[in-house]
Design an enzyme around this catalytic site. Structure first.
Site, short mmCIF file in Angstrom:
data_model
loop_
_atom_site.label_atom_id
_atom_site.label_comp_id
_atom_site.label_asym_id
_atom_site.label_seq_id
_atom_site.Cartn_x
_atom_site.Cartn_y
_atom_site.Cartn_z
N LEU A 152 0.86 -1.18 0.00
CA LEU A 152 0.00 0.00 0.00
C LEU A 152 0.89 1.23 0.00
O LEU A 152 1.97 1.22 0.60
CB LEU A 152 -0.90 0.02 1.24
CG LEU A 152 -1.94 -1.08 1.40
CD1 LEU A 152 -2.70 -0.89 2.72
CD2 LEU A 152 -2.91 -1.11 0.23
N ASP A 153 0.45 2.30 -0.64
CA ASP A 153 1.18 3.56 -0.58
C ASP A 153 1.33 3.99 0.88
O ASP A 153 0.49 3.66 1.73
CB ASP A 153 0.44 4.66 -1.34
CG ASP A 153 0.48 4.45 -2.84
OD1 ASP A 153 1.30 3.66 -3.32
OD2 ASP A 153 -0.34 5.10 -3.54
N ARG A 154 2.37 4.75 1.16
CA ARG A 154 2.61 5.25 2.52
C ARG A 154 1.35 5.88 3.12
O ARG A 154 1.00 5.62 4.28
CB ARG A 154 3.74 6.29 2.52
CG ARG A 154 4.03 6.87 3.90
CD ARG A 154 4.71 8.24 3.80
NE ARG A 154 6.05 8.17 3.29
CZ ARG A 154 7.15 8.16 4.05
NH1 ARG A 154 7.05 8.20 5.36
NH2 ARG A 154 8.34 8.11 3.49
N THR A 196 -1.80 5.59 2.27
CA THR A 196 -3.03 4.80 2.20
C THR A 196 -3.10 3.88 3.41
O THR A 196 -2.14 3.18 3.72
CB THR A 196 -3.07 3.95 0.91
OG1 THR A 196 -3.01 4.81 -0.22
CG2 THR A 196 -4.34 3.13 0.84
N ASN A 241 -0.39 3.59 -8.07
CA ASN A 241 -1.16 4.84 -8.02
C ASN A 241 -2.42 4.79 -8.89
O ASN A 241 -2.97 5.84 -9.26
CB ASN A 241 -0.30 6.03 -8.46
CG ASN A 241 0.82 6.35 -7.49
OD1 ASN A 241 1.70 7.16 -7.79
ND2 ASN A 241 0.83 5.74 -6.32
#
Length: 307
Positions: free
Chosen positions: A145-147, A149, A243
């Site tokens: 997961l993105d930082r 999110t 993304n």
């Protein structure tokens, strides 16, 4: 409120090895520390939590989103040897067995290490967690997961599961559901977005509508709730590109709140408005369907009522 113009929210005690702050308004612990320590970089502030140097009313507290109340005393103690952080201090473990660990990752925590951050990551914390039981234990990343999110993040506890998931991810994963808070009201309340994603040398991802010009990305969305200025969407991924949701929401003209990189102009909850809500897949060994859920963050629901 602009943080740079915010009135002081703490009273500092004089000490060379420890410092105390009195909370004068409710807020998250990480946010409080960043405001109280304006001269320290974000990673330095997070390191105080990682190294268990922070206590609230005398209890060591390491959760980034710990909600502080007015009158509580936050202390940063540098007098002793930093204690090793535990996954249970930082992370909400949703499920664990011999094959998996599933957590509700907080926003602001990296999934894996970068060149500038090695310790404050879900991978590091979970590695230390399993090694507390047996020094030979390991974990294996199967997705990220993105930082910024939050939500459901799964790691494998053995190589058999790791390779089974990595090699057959699209076949095994039934559902990857997200909750997104986006700007404005959508004209079409339900739909599908398809494009081909490309990435620049500066790591900016963008869409091409030319068939085959990049990685194909398919996103389904449905409006769950809306206010005058914001909409809460249920988002289902058919592909898992870097993304992807953020780019597709920008393509719709309704960027995710807090996502300055992809066109957002507002940040009312001081984090990215994206949450990995549900992960459902076929267990590669038992062949049974398993499903994990991370509740919608309270901030998401609260801001809808306010906007």
């Amino acid at each position: 409120m602009n943080q740079n113009k915010r009135k002081p929210i703490s009273n500092k005690a004089k000490s060379t090895k420890s410092t105390e702050y009195v909370v004068s308004e409710p807020m998250g612990l990480l946010e409080f520390l960043r405001v109280s320590l304006p001269n320290q970089a974000r990673n330095k502030v997070k390191a105080h939590l990682t190294h268990r140097e922070v206590s609230v009313d005398g209890v060591v507290t390491t959760k980034y989103d710990y909600l502080l109340k007015k009158g509580q005393v936050v202390k940063i103690d540098r007098s002793g040897k930093p204690q090793q952080a535990s996954a249970s201090d930082f992370l909400e473990i949703i499920y664990e067995d011999n094959d998996f660990i599933v957590i509700n990752k907080p926003a602001g925590l990296l999934s894996i290490a970068t060149d500038t951050e090695k310790v404050a990551t879900a991978y590091h914390l979970l590695t230390e967690y399993v090694k507390q039981k047996d020094a030979e234990n390991r974990i294996f990343v199967v997705h990220r997961l993105d930082r910024d999110t939050s939500g459901v993040l799964m790691v494998a506890k053995n190589e058999e599961i790791k390779y089974a998931l990595q090699d057959h991810w699209d076949e095994l994963v039934i559902f990857r559901g997200y909750i997104a808070l986006v700007e404005g009201q959508l004209e079409e309340k339900e739909g599908q977005i398809t494009s081909w994603l490309k990435e620049t040398k500066t790591h900016f991802v963008y869409s091409s509508d030319k068939n085959g010009d990049g990685q194909k990305a398919v996103t389904n969305y449905k409006v769950l709730q809306e206010s005058a200025n914001l909409s809460m969407l249920e988002v289902k991924l058919e592909t898992g590109r870097k993304n992807q949701i953020r780019v597709h929401m920008q393509d719709l003209g309704h960027p995710i709140i807090g996502d300055k990189k992809y066109g957002s102009h507002v940040n009312p909850i001081r984090r990215l408005g994206l949450h990995a809500h549900k992960l459902e897949f076929i267990h590669p060994i038992t062949k049974q369907k398993v499903s994990f859920l991370a509740p919608i963050p309270r901030k998401f629901k609260a801001i809808l009522k306010q906007s």
